[in-house]
Design a protein around this motif. Structure first.
Motif, PDB file in Angstrom:
ATOM      1  N   SER A  61      -1.158   3.183   0.599  1.00 43.78           N
ATOM      2  CA  SER A  61      -1.374   3.810  -0.718  1.00 43.78           C
ATOM      3  C   SER A  61      -2.847   4.208  -0.837  1.00 43.78           C
ATOM      4  CB  SER A  61      -1.004   2.829  -1.832  1.00 43.78           C
ATOM      5  OG  SER A  61      -1.957   1.784  -1.904  1.00 43.78           O
ATOM      6  N   CYS A  62      -3.150   5.009  -1.837  1.00 45.35           N
ATOM      7  CA  CYS A  62      -4.529   5.498  -1.977  1.00 45.35           C
ATOM      8  C   CYS A  62      -5.502   4.366  -2.261  1.00 45.35           C
ATOM      9  CB  CYS A  62      -4.599   6.541  -3.089  1.00 45.35           C
ATOM     10  SG  CYS A  62      -3.793   8.095  -2.641  1.00 45.35           S
ATOM     11  N   ARG A  63      -5.148   3.459  -3.153  1.00 47.77           N
ATOM     12  CA  ARG A  63      -6.070   2.390  -3.532  1.00 47.77           C
ATOM     13  C   ARG A  63      -6.048   1.198  -2.583  1.00 47.77           C
ATOM     14  NH1 ARG A  63      -5.759   1.800 -10.154  1.00 47.77           N
ATOM     15  NH2 ARG A  63      -6.942   3.693 -10.613  1.00 47.77           N
ATOM     16  N   PHE A  76       2.421   7.175  -1.732  1.00 47.77           N
ATOM     17  CA  PHE A  76       1.834   7.296  -0.388  1.00 47.77           C
ATOM     18  C   PHE A  76       0.577   8.163  -0.453  1.00 47.77           C
ATOM     19  CE2 PHE A  76       6.251   6.450   1.250  1.00 47.77           C
ATOM     20  CZ  PHE A  76       5.933   5.345   2.033  1.00 47.77           C
ATOM     21  N   CYS A  77      -0.459   7.747   0.266  1.00 51.27           N
ATOM     22  CA  CYS A  77      -1.698   8.532   0.353  1.00 51.27           C
ATOM     23  C   CYS A  77      -1.462   9.708   1.298  1.00 51.27           C
ATOM     24  CB  CYS A  77      -2.842   7.655   0.879  1.00 51.27           C
ATOM     25  SG  CYS A  77      -4.367   8.576   1.115  1.00 51.27           S
ATOM     26  N   ALA A  78      -1.668  10.908   0.778  1.00 54.29           N
ATOM     27  CA  ALA A  78      -1.417  12.107   1.591  1.00 54.29           C
ATOM     28  C   ALA A  78      -2.590  12.436   2.510  1.00 54.29           C
ATOM     29  CB  ALA A  78      -1.119  13.295   0.677  1.00 54.29           C
ATOM     30  N   GLY A  79      -3.703  11.684   2.357  1.00 51.68           N
ATOM     31  CA  GLY A  79      -4.874  11.960   3.183  1.00 51.68           C
ATOM     32  C   GLY A  79      -5.034  10.971   4.331  1.00 51.68           C
ATOM     33  N   ASN A  80      -4.092  10.072   4.482  1.00 57.17           N
ATOM     34  CA  ASN A  80      -4.191   9.007   5.484  1.00 57.17           C
ATOM     35  C   ASN A  80      -3.203   9.274   6.621  1.00 57.17           C
ATOM     36  OD1 ASN A  80      -4.139   6.653   6.937  1.00 57.17           O
ATOM     37  ND2 ASN A  80      -3.965   5.294   5.148  1.00 57.17           N
ATOM     38  N   ARG A 110      -3.519   9.229  -8.484  1.00 48.52           N
ATOM     39  CA  ARG A 110      -4.249   8.581  -7.390  1.00 48.52           C
ATOM     40  C   ARG A 110      -4.837   9.603  -6.425  1.00 48.52           C
ATOM     41  NH1 ARG A 110      -3.730   5.063 -10.718  1.00 48.52           N
ATOM     42  NH2 ARG A 110      -2.481   3.169 -10.478  1.00 48.52           N
ATOM     43  N   TRP A 111      -4.074  10.645  -6.115  1.00 51.20           N
ATOM     44  CA  TRP A 111      -4.541  11.673  -5.182  1.00 51.20           C
ATOM     45  C   TRP A 111      -5.817  12.347  -5.704  1.00 51.20           C
ATOM     46  CZ3 TRP A 111       0.280  14.867  -3.072  1.00 51.20           C
ATOM     47  CH2 TRP A 111       1.102  13.993  -2.339  1.00 51.20           C
ATOM     48  N   LYS A 112      -5.905  12.505  -7.041  1.00 52.87           N
ATOM     49  CA  LYS A 112      -7.060  13.196  -7.627  1.00 52.87           C
ATOM     50  C   LYS A 112      -8.340  12.387  -7.451  1.00 52.87           C
ATOM     51  CE  LYS A 112      -4.599  16.052 -10.945  1.00 52.87           C
ATOM     52  NZ  LYS A 112      -3.993  16.136 -12.249  1.00 52.87           N
ATOM     53  N   GLU A 113      -8.199  11.066  -7.381  1.00 51.75           N
ATOM     54  CA  GLU A 113      -9.392  10.206  -7.285  1.00 51.75           C
ATOM     55  C   GLU A 113      -9.615   9.653  -5.878  1.00 51.75           C
ATOM     56  OE1 GLU A 113      -7.346   5.971  -8.654  1.00 51.75           O
ATOM     57  OE2 GLU A 113      -8.092   7.312 -10.222  1.00 51.75           O
ATOM     58  N   CYS A 114      -8.717   9.978  -4.939  1.00 52.63           N
ATOM     59  CA  CYS A 114      -8.763   9.384  -3.597  1.00 52.63           C
ATOM     60  C   CYS A 114      -9.603  10.256  -2.648  1.00 52.63           C
ATOM     61  CB  CYS A 114      -7.341   9.244  -3.062  1.00 52.63           C
ATOM     62  SG  CYS A 114      -7.258   8.771  -1.332  1.00 52.63           S
ATOM     63  N   PRO A 115     -10.663   9.693  -2.062  1.00 56.47           N
ATOM     64  CA  PRO A 115     -11.500  10.488  -1.146  1.00 56.47           C
ATOM     65  C   PRO A 115     -10.713  11.043   0.039  1.00 56.47           C
ATOM     66  CG  PRO A 115     -12.526   8.359  -1.652  1.00 56.47           C
ATOM     67  CD  PRO A 115     -11.155   8.319  -2.229  1.00 56.47           C
ATOM     68  N   LYS A 116      -9.782  10.244   0.572  1.00 56.90           N
ATOM     69  CA  LYS A 116      -9.005  10.719   1.729  1.00 56.90           C
ATOM     70  C   LYS A 116      -8.120  11.906   1.351  1.00 56.90           C
ATOM     71  CE  LYS A 116      -8.607   6.239   4.043  1.00 56.90           C
ATOM     72  NZ  LYS A 116      -7.732   5.067   4.153  1.00 56.90           N
ATOM     73  N   CYS A 117      -7.464  11.791   0.189  1.00 58.37           N
ATOM     74  CA  CYS A 117      -6.604  12.897  -0.255  1.00 58.37           C
ATOM     75  C   CYS A 117      -7.440  14.155  -0.514  1.00 58.37           C
ATOM     76  CB  CYS A 117      -5.849  12.508  -1.528  1.00 58.37           C
ATOM     77  SG  CYS A 117      -4.450  11.404  -1.199  1.00 58.37           S
ATOM     78  N   GLN A 118      -8.589  13.966  -1.151  1.00 64.92           N
ATOM     79  CA  GLN A 118      -9.431  15.120  -1.454  1.00 64.92           C
ATOM     80  C   GLN A 118      -9.981  15.760  -0.177  1.00 64.92           C
ATOM     81  OE1 GLN A 118      -9.708  16.635  -4.468  1.00 64.92           O
ATOM     82  NE2 GLN A 118      -8.104  15.165  -4.993  1.00 64.92           N
TER      83      GLN A 118
HETATM   84 ZN   LIG Z   1      -4.974   9.166  -1.018  1.00 66.05          ZN
END
Ligand SMILES: [Zn+2]
Length: 530
Positions: free
Chosen positions: A286-288, A308-312, A346-354
């Motif tokens: 997850s993002c966090r 799920f974190c889309a940036g991981n 979560r995606w908006k605040e997640c460095p990996k997603c961004q």
């Molecule tokens: Zn994420």
């Protein structure tokens, strides 16, 4: 009306009192015929064909599926005739006396699921292009036999008379589905097998299993044993909530059981949302990165923000490993990946997603979900499977070959069909069986036509069919699920099989009474109609 019980060996016909072993009398056959879904073409004749201990079944040679259908028919009547019927695999004349003959013959007018059923006083002939059509002909025969045929608890002899009739039949839609939500409430394997039988009785051919959600992961994945050790059980804070999961052997048993009944089991693995049960064991996906807990539906948010974190990259590896095992277990053309109700907080605040968003020049988080779905689709396509998801997967751009299941009304389905994507319609207005019957009465479901009037004629071919969805948060027991699903499922079966110009609610309602008696014998509970 219950027909008189007879002992096999007695040749008197109790329907009219004649003494012929195969009665050719003029019975009121039409009154006994209550087939649902209504056949496309039907001519009711005079007289009856009676199945007795001497009746033979002829199956086409060198066709395993046809032989299995013959065995299914023999098994169906076994407890009623006192012995199993003899099945012959040898070549035979189609007019053999006291015989039920299955005949496979390619015919364009029958399609892959159609059949011709010809019942005469001395024989029954079933013609189909494919075994599925033969199986549906057997279901039609089943519905013309007395409802006591469904009582498998004890052996007793009944008059197995089938009215003489000619039926030519085929479905309008290829996707005739029901979703059962096994995540919100874990449903026992036995209960699912029972539903496969019920779907077959009404010529429905898809069972979608909602296997994963915030309330639990229900599917054994060998590479990730914690998914079932930890992610399938509710938190200790809810000792009354019962978790559970299906082993891969359970799934193989269900898929094979369904295959023999011409039902395809479609797995639904939710992503990127409705996935927080995974983070009990694998919080880093997850993002966090925070560990979650599994809560009963009414004890927490309806839609969980942890997805799920889309940036991981680990997420894609995990999902591909999971789906790699899913495609080994399930033989469905489509794999459902959910895709609905994925909040982007979560995606908006997640460095990996961004970072992922920037790397691929994506304009916003909706496009990030589209990117996520496209990667999953690419993987499924590489395994020879197709992706289907809820209509939210349209947002941010639809994956190249994806099919859409339209639940938030029909707008999403219409949009997808206009873009030449396949669509299954399951709008809340007609197809949500968890809804109160006063909100969605039987008539609303029965009259539903999955092809929207506003869809241009050249795009109508993209509507595969429809599906009833039974979410279990509001119906947490097997009895409650039955009562929500029936009789609406029966209404939907006719909506998806019978051409709309032949549908007539009053006529359907007249036939339905006989089905309630059948359901009673099968211990299927049903709710009110409105
Ligand atoms: Zn994420």
């Amino acid at each position: 009306m219950i027909r008189t019980t007879i002992v096999i060996g007695l040749t008197m016909c109790l329907a009219c009192g004649c003494s012929a072993s195969k009665c050719a009398g003029d019975h009121t056959n039409a009154a006994k015929i209550n087939i649902i879904p209504k056949p496309v073409e039907m001519t009711v004749g005079k007289g009856l064909f009676r199945i007795d201990t001497d009746t033979k079944i002829y199956a086409p040679t060198a066709n395993t599926e046809a032989e299995q259908i013959a065995e299914y028919l023999a098994e169906m009547v076994k407890h009623r005739t006192g012995s199993g019927l003899e099945i012959s695999r040898s070549r035979t004349s189609q007019t053999e006396s006291n015989a039920i003959t299955f005949h496979l013959e390619h015919r364009d007018d029958l399609g892959s699921e159609g059949y011709i059923l010809s019942v005469r006083p001395d024989s029954i002939l079933i013609t189909a292009s494919q075994p599925a059509g033969m199986f549906y002909a057997v279901q039609t025969i089943r519905q013309m036999l007395p409802e006591q045929i469904e009582d498998t608890t004890k052996e007793h002899y009944i008059n197995l008379s089938v009215p003489c009739i000619y039926i030519k039949d085929r479905p309008v839609f290829v996707w005739r589905g029901l979703l059962l939500d096994c995540s919100r409430v874990f449903l026992e394997k036995k209960f699912l097998l029972r539903y496969i039988d019920l779907l077959a009785l009404y010529k429905m051919n898809i069972l979608q299993l909602h296997l994963t959600d915030d309330q639990g992961w229900r599917l054994e994945i060998k590479k990730y044993p914690e998914l079932t050790e930890l992610c399938s059980e509710f938190s200790d804070r809810y000792p009354d909530a019962k978790g559970g999961y299906y082993s891969q052997d359970d799934i193989k048993e269900m898929v094979e059981y369904a295959r023999r009944r011409y039902v395809t089991v479609v797995p639904e693995i939710e992503m990127p949302g409705h996935s927080s049960s995974v983070f009990v064991a694998y919080p880093h996906l997850s993002c966090r990165g925070e560990k979650t807990e599994i809560f009963p539906f009414w004890k927490g948010p309806t839609i969980t923000k942890d997805i799920f974190c889309a940036g991981n990259e680990d997420v894609y590896t995990f999902l591909e490993n999971v789906l790699g095992e899913v495609v080994e277990m399930f033989d469905s053309e489509y794999i459902h990946i959910g895709g609905d109700e994925a909040p982007k907080d979560r995606w908006k605040e997640c460095p990996k997603c961004q970072a992922m968003l920037a790397r691929h020049n994506l304009t916003d988080e909706e496009h990030l979900q589209a990117y996520f779905t496209q990667r999953i689709e690419h993987f499924l396509n590489s395994k020879g499977r197709k992706l289907i998801g809820w209509d939210e997967i349209l947002e941010g751009g639809l994956a190249k070959n994806a099919a859409v299941m339209s639940w938030r009304g029909t707008v999403g389905g219409i949009k997808a069909a206009r873009m030449d994507h396949y669509v299954v319609m399951s709008p809340t207005s007609a197809c949500y069986f968890d809804y109160d019957i006063r909100t969605t009465p039987l008539k609303e479901t029965y009259l539903y036509n999955p092809v929207p009037a506003e869809l241009p004629s050249d795009k109508r071919k993209f509507i595969l069919g429809g599906q009833g969805n039974m979410w279990t948060q509001s119906a947490p027991t097997e009895t409650a699920i039955d009562k929500h699903t029936f009789p609406r499922l029966i209404g939907l079966s006719e909506a998806l099989w019978t051409p709309s110009e032949l549908k007539d609610f009053d006529d359907f309602h007249n036939r339905l009474g006989a089905h309630y008696r059948r359901l009673d014998i099968m211990h299927v509970k049903y709710g009110p109609e409105k």
